[in-house]
Design a protein around this motif. Structure first.
Motif: not given
Lengths: 242, 408
Positions: A2, A4, B125-126, B129, B160-161, B164-165
Motif C-alpha cells: 500500500r 500509505q 494522519w490516517f 489523509r 480500497r485505499s 485501508f485508512d
C-alpha cells in the motif's frame, strides 16, 4: 505494498536511521563498560586536583597538636573540618597558610542547641553561654574541655531539662529518678546513670497507698495500665494525661 | 542578617513541629504540578476520541478530531515542565540513546515517544489523509505546500485505499487506548511507588490518576467544543454537548468513588502517618483539598450535572432549556479543571509538606519569576492552546461536511 505503508516506512526508516547514527556518534566510547555510565568519567574525576590532605598528613610537621587532638574529645573531628582543605598547605606550608575559625560563630554550627542532636551531645545556647568572648578563650579547640565540670544536668541534657522545667514534674530533681555518679559528668559514656525500671518506682508517689503528699494524683497500680510500664504511656519528663 | 538567608527565615517561621533540615524546602514545585495535569488532559482527550471510534458513539463525533488535535497540542507541551524543572534540556535526548531499563522515569521517554509517534500522529494522519489531498487540490501557496507535504506523497484516493485508512485508524485506536492508560498510569505509578512517602505510596494512585485524567480531558473538550461553536458563530450541537456532559458525569462519579475509597482505606488502616496527614489536610491543604478539590471541583459540578444533564434518563431531573444547560456545562467544566488542578497540587505539594519524622509540617513558597516560577507555569499552560490554534488553522477539525457523518 500500500502507498500509505511505503510512505510511512520511509519516514520511520529515516527516524530509525537518525537514531542509529545518533547512537553511533553521540554515545561516548566508554559508555557501559563498567555500569550504566561513561567509564572514562572515572578517570576524569580521578584527574581532578586533590584538595584535602587527610588527617595523617599533618602529623609529620604538627606532631604535638595531632597527638593532643587525637587523645581528646574532638578526636573524631578531622583537622580539615576546622582548617579547610589543606593539600596545598602540605605542599607549600609557608606560602599557603590555613585559616583557623577563631570567631564565636563557628563552633555553634555543631554545638548550638538543636533537639535533633543525640542525647548528651554537648550543646549550648550560643546567645546565653558566656556571651561576647570567643569560644577558644575558655575551650582549647584541639583539646576541648570544660574549664570545670558542669554542675547542672542541663549543660548536656538541654532538651530534657527544658521540657521537664515546664511539666508537672518540674519540681522533681533529675537525680530523684536517676542515680548519677560524679564520673558521669566527666566521661558520660563510661558511667551511666540508672533509670527507673519498674512500675513500683512511680508507685512510690502515685500509688493509692503511697505515703507521698496528698496533692499528688493517685492511681490504682493493680488496674491502671497494668500490662505496661508507666512510661510507655506517660513521658516521664513531661507527664500529660493523654 | 545575611539577606540571602531571609527567604529561608520566612519559611522557617511557618514550619510547624519537628522537621528534618532537608525537608524545609520543597524540591518539586509548581512545574511538577503542571506536568501530571497536562499529561492527564492528553490521556483524557484521547480516550474520549477513542470512545467515538471504538464504541461508535455517534453523538460525540463532532468532537473526534478536536479531541485528537487537543491531545496532540498538550502532548507536545507535556515534557516541557520536566525539562524546565530539571535544567539541562540539552541532555534530555540521552535517555533515548542510552536507555536505562531499571528506571521508570527513563522508560517514560519511550512511552512518550511511542504515544506521540505511533499512536497520535499516525491516527491523525490516517484520519486526515483524504482531506489533506482534497484541500491541497483546491488551494494555493503555503497552505497547498503544507497540506501536500503532510500527505507524505500518499495521494491514492481509491476506495480500497480509503478503507485501508479507516481500518488502520481503528487498529491504532485499539492500540491507543492501553497506550493512553499507560501514559497517565505511569505518572501515577511514579508517585505511587515512592514507598517512603505515606501520602503517595498506594497502588490506587495510578487508577485514581487515570480516572481524574479522563474527567479533566472530557471537561476540556466540552469547554473547547462550546467555545469553538461560539467563536465560529455556529449553533451548539446540543446532542453532542449533552452526551459529553453525561460522559463527564459518569467519569466524575467513578473518579470520586475511587478517591473516597482511597480516603476511607487510609482512615481505616490508620497507619502511624494518619495523625500528621489529618493535620496537614485540616491546615495546609484545607483550601486546596477540602474546598477546591472536593467541594468546588467535584461535588458542585457533580450535583449540577446530575440535575440538568440527561445522563440517566432521556432528560435531566430538571427540565432545563438548552441555553441554561450550556451555561451549567460550561461552568461545571471550568470548576472541574480547577478541581483537577488542585488534585495534582495536593498530590505533588501535599506529599512534600509533612516531615518523614511524621512530626512536623513545612510550607511551600511559590516563586513568581524564575524558571520554576508562577509565570513559567502559566506560560506552559497557555502554550498548548496556542499550538492547538495553529493546528486548527492548519487542520480544521470541524465536521461540517455531512459526508463524514455518513461514512463514520
Amino acid at each position: 505494498m500500500r502507498q500509505q505503508i511505503s510512505r510511512l516506512s520511509i519516514v520511520f526508516g529515516v527516524l530509525l536511521l537518525a537514531l542509529v547514527l545518533a547512537r553511533h556518534f553521540l554515545i561516548p566510547k566508554s559508555f557501559g563498560k563498567i555500569g550504566h555510565y561513561r567509564a572514562a568519567a572515572v578517570d576524569a574525576i580521578a584527574a581532578r586536583k586533590i584538595k584535602y590532605a587527610g588527617h595523617q598528613a599533618c602529623a609529620s610537621c604538627h606532631e604535638e597538636i595531632v597527638k593532643l587532638h587525637d587523645d581528646r574529645r574532638h578526636r573524631n573531628v578531622a583537622c580539615e573540618v576546622c582548617h579547610g582543605p589543606a593539600a596545598a598547605h602540605v605542599e607549600a606550608p609557608t606560602e599557603i597558610r590555613l585559616p583557623a575559625p577563631k570567631q564565636r560563630g563557628y563552633c555553634p554550627l555543631c554545638h548550638g542547641y538543636d533537639p535533633s542532636r543525640p542525647t548528651g551531645f554537648p550543646q549550648i545556647d550560643p546567645v546565653s553561654h558566656n556571651p561576647l568572648k570567643p569560644c577558644i578563650t575558655c575551650h582549647n579547640p584541639h583539646a576541648p574541655e570544660t574549664p570545670h565540670t558542669p554542675e547542672e544536668c542541663s549543660a548536656c541534657h538541654g532538651e530534657i531539662a527544658r521540657t521537664k522545667a515546664v511539666s508537672h514534674h518540674a519540681l522533681l530533681p533529675c537525680t530523684g529518678c536517676h542515680e548519677t555518679q560524679k564520673q558521669h559528668k566527666i566521661t558520660p559514656q563510661l558511667s551511666r546513670p540508672s533509670k527507673p525500671a519498674s512500675r513500683a518506682f512511680c508507685g512510690q508517689c502515685h500509688g493509692v497507698d503511697a505515703s507521698s503528699p496528698k496533692e499528688i494524683p493517685r492511681v490504682d497500680l493493680a488496674t491502671h495500665g497494668e500490662r505496661y510500664v508507666c512510661w510507655q504511656c506517660h513521658y516521664p519528663h513531661f507527664p500529660e494525661l493523654k | 542578617m545575611d539577606p540571602q538567608l531571609q527567604p529561608l527565615m520566612d519559611v522557617l517561621q511557618q514550619v510547624k513541629g519537628y522537621i528534618y533540615p532537608n525537608e524545609i524546602e520543597l524540591q518539586w514545585g509548581l512545574l511538577v504540578v503542571v506536568y501530571p495535569y497536562v499529561t492527564g488532559l492528553v490521556a483524557g482527550a484521547f480516550i474520549l476520541a477513542s470512545l467515538e471510534r471504538v464504541f461508535n458513539v455517534r453523538e460525540v463525533q463532532p468532537t473526534y478530531r478536536l479531541s485528537l488535535l487537543t491531545a496532540l497540542a498538550f502532548l507536545i507541551v507535556a515534557p516541557l515542565p520536566l525539562l524546565a524543572h530539571l535544567g539541562h534540556p540539552g541532555r534530555a535526548f540521552e535517555i533515548f540513546l542510552t536507555p536505562n531499563l531499571n528506571s521508570a522515569m527513563a522508560m517514560f521517554g519511550f512511552i512518550y515517544a511511542w504515544y506521540l509517534m505511533v499512536v497520535l500522529l499516525l491516527e491523525i494522519w490516517f484520519d486526515y489523509r483524504k482531506d489533506l489531498i482534497q484541500w491541497a487540490a483546491g488551494e494555493t501557496g503555503l497552505r497547498r505546500f503544507l497540506h501536500r507535504a503532510l500527505t507524505l506523497g500518499a495521494t491514492d484516493l481509491s476506495e480500497r485505499s480509503l478503507s485501508f485508512d479507516r481500518g488502520a485508524g481503528k487498529l491504532i485506536t485499539l492500540i491507543g487506548i492501553p497506550s493512553a492508560f499507560l501514559l497517565h498510569g505511569y505518572v501515577g505509578f511514579i508517585f505511587g511507588s515512592v514507598k517512603a512517602n505515606p501520602w503517595w505510596s498506594s497502588v490506587l494512585i495510578p487508577i485514581v490518576f487515570l480516572f481524574s485524567a479522563i474527567v479533566s480531558g472530557i471537561a476540556l473538550i466540552l469547554l473547547l467544543f462550546l467555545f469553538s461553536s461560539l467563536v465560529r458563530g455556529k449553533d451548539v450541537d446540543m446532542a453532542c454537548a449533552d452526551k459529553l456532559a453525561s460522559f463527564l458525569l459518569y467519569a466524575l462519579i467513578v473518579d470520586f468513588s475511587l478517591e473516597m475509597l482511597d480516603f476511607i482505606h487510609r482512615l481505616y488502616e490508620a497507619e502511624e502517618s494518619i495523625k500528621i496527614l489529618s493535620q496537614m489536610i485540616s491546615s495546609r491543604l484545607f483550601l486546596s483539598l477540602v474546598v477546591l478539590q472536593v467541594l468546588v471541583g467535584t461535588v458542585l459540578p457533580m450535583l449540577s450535572l446530575f440535575l440538568v444533564s440527561p445522563a440517566f434518563r432521556s432528560r435531566g431531573l430538571l427540565a432545563a432549556p438548552a441555553e441554561l444547560r450550556r451555561l451549567v456545562y460550561f461552568s461545571a467544566a471550568v470548576l472541574i479543571q480547577i478541581g483537577i488542578f488542585s488534585t495534582r497540587w495536593n498530590v505533588v505539594i501535599g506529599g512534600q509538606l509533612f516531615s518523614k519524622s511524621l512530626r512536623g509540617l513545612t510550607v511551600y513558597k511559590m516563586e513568581l519569576l524564575g524558571i520554576e516560577g508562577f509565570f513559567m507555569s502559566a506560560l506552559l499552560l497557555l502554550l498548548p492552546f496556542l499550538i492547538l490554534y495553529l493546528l486548527v488553522v492548519l487542520l480544521p477539525p470541524w465536521p461540517d461536511r455531512e459526508a463524514r457523518v455518513a461514512d463514520g
